[in-house]
Design a protein around this motif. Structure first.
Motif, PDB file in Angstrom:
ATOM      1  N   LYS A  48       8.127  15.452   0.774  1.00 17.73           N
ATOM      2  CA  LYS A  48       7.214  14.993   1.820  1.00 17.73           C
ATOM      3  C   LYS A  48       7.733  15.329   3.211  1.00 17.73           C
ATOM      4  N   GLY A  49       8.848  16.055   3.290  1.00 13.98           N
ATOM      5  CA  GLY A  49       9.447  16.381   4.568  1.00 13.98           C
ATOM      6  C   GLY A  49       8.679  17.428   5.358  1.00 13.98           C
ATOM      7  N   ASP A  50       7.734  18.132   4.734  1.00 16.15           N
ATOM      8  CA  ASP A  50       6.991  19.180   5.429  1.00 16.15           C
ATOM      9  C   ASP A  50       5.727  18.660   6.098  1.00 16.15           C
TER      10      ASP A  50
ATOM     11  N   GLY B 197      10.940  -2.249  -3.362  1.00 17.74           N
ATOM     12  CA  GLY B 197      10.141  -1.032  -3.353  1.00 17.74           C
ATOM     13  C   GLY B 197      10.953   0.102  -2.782  1.00 17.74           C
ATOM     14  N   LYS B 198      10.952   1.226  -3.480  1.00 17.81           N
ATOM     15  CA  LYS B 198      11.688   2.398  -3.001  1.00 17.81           C
ATOM     16  C   LYS B 198      10.768   3.588  -3.127  1.00 17.81           C
TER      17      LYS B 198
ATOM     18  N   ALA C 183       0.835  -1.200   0.000  1.00 18.31           N
ATOM     19  CA  ALA C 183       0.000   0.000   0.000  1.00 18.31           C
ATOM     20  C   ALA C 183       0.868   1.248   0.000  1.00 18.31           C
ATOM     21  N   GLY C 184       0.511   2.201  -0.843  1.00 22.41           N
ATOM     22  CA  GLY C 184       1.227   3.461  -0.919  1.00 22.41           C
ATOM     23  C   GLY C 184       2.332   3.492  -1.957  1.00 22.41           C
TER      24      GLY C 184
ATOM     25  N   ALA D  26       3.918   2.079   7.429  1.00 21.39           N
ATOM     26  CA  ALA D  26       5.345   2.006   7.105  1.00 21.39           C
ATOM     27  C   ALA D  26       5.617   2.764   5.814  1.00 21.39           C
ATOM     28  N   ALA D  27       6.643   3.578   5.831  1.00 23.70           N
ATOM     29  CA  ALA D  27       7.000   4.367   4.657  1.00 23.70           C
ATOM     30  C   ALA D  27       8.406   4.014   4.181  1.00 23.70           C
TER      31      ALA D  27
END
Length: 139
Positions: free
Chosen positions: A81-83, A74-75, A54-55, A92-93
């Motif tokens: 997306k740091g803000d 997967g990478k 997912a994601g 999990a990212a």
């Protein structure tokens, strides 16, 4: 220090280094838990591996086959997306690499990303049974 003895250490089983390496690789892969996956038997000659990704977009996933080792990686592209400010981060990212050792004869047929699940379909094509006539020679 512990030593691990495998049945392939026997002097009667020389030349099985490749088999031992496959078993070691499979044991290491089984110890990993992210991302979760299923392996499903689909008929007599087909298998499906399904990973929960997912994601991830198709561009962030890669499937490679080298010899008998299937690697799914997967990478995530985390640029920009740091803000984000999370109050709770439970999804999990992180990236991943998941390896599978395929049996001889299994081939990757297709891969499809659907509703956060990556399906990798494997087939074992039916071998044609060739009857070969062996000539007999006489002195």
């Amino acid at each position: 220090m512990t030593t691990r003895t495998l049945m392939f250490d026997s002097p009667f089983l020389l030349g099985f280094d490749h088999t031992r390496a496959l078993i070691d690789r499979a044991a290491k892969a089984a110890a990993e838990s992210y991302p979760p996956y299923n392996v499903e038997q689909r008929g007599d000659a087909a298998v499906r591996i399904t990973l929960a990704v997912a994601g991830f977009s198709p561009d962030e996933l890669a499937i490679t086959l080298e010899g008998r080792q299937l690697t799914i990686a997967g990478k995530r592209d985390e640029a920009g997306k740091g803000d984000q400010a999370f109050l709770h981060r439970g999804i999990a990212a992180r990236g991943f690499i998941r390896n599978f050792v395929l049996a001889d004869g299994l081939e990757v047929q297709a891969a499809r990303l659907e509703h956060g699940l990556l399906h990798v379909d494997l087939v074992r094509p039916e071998q044609e049974r060739a009857v070969r006539r062996i000539p007999i020679t006489a002195d």
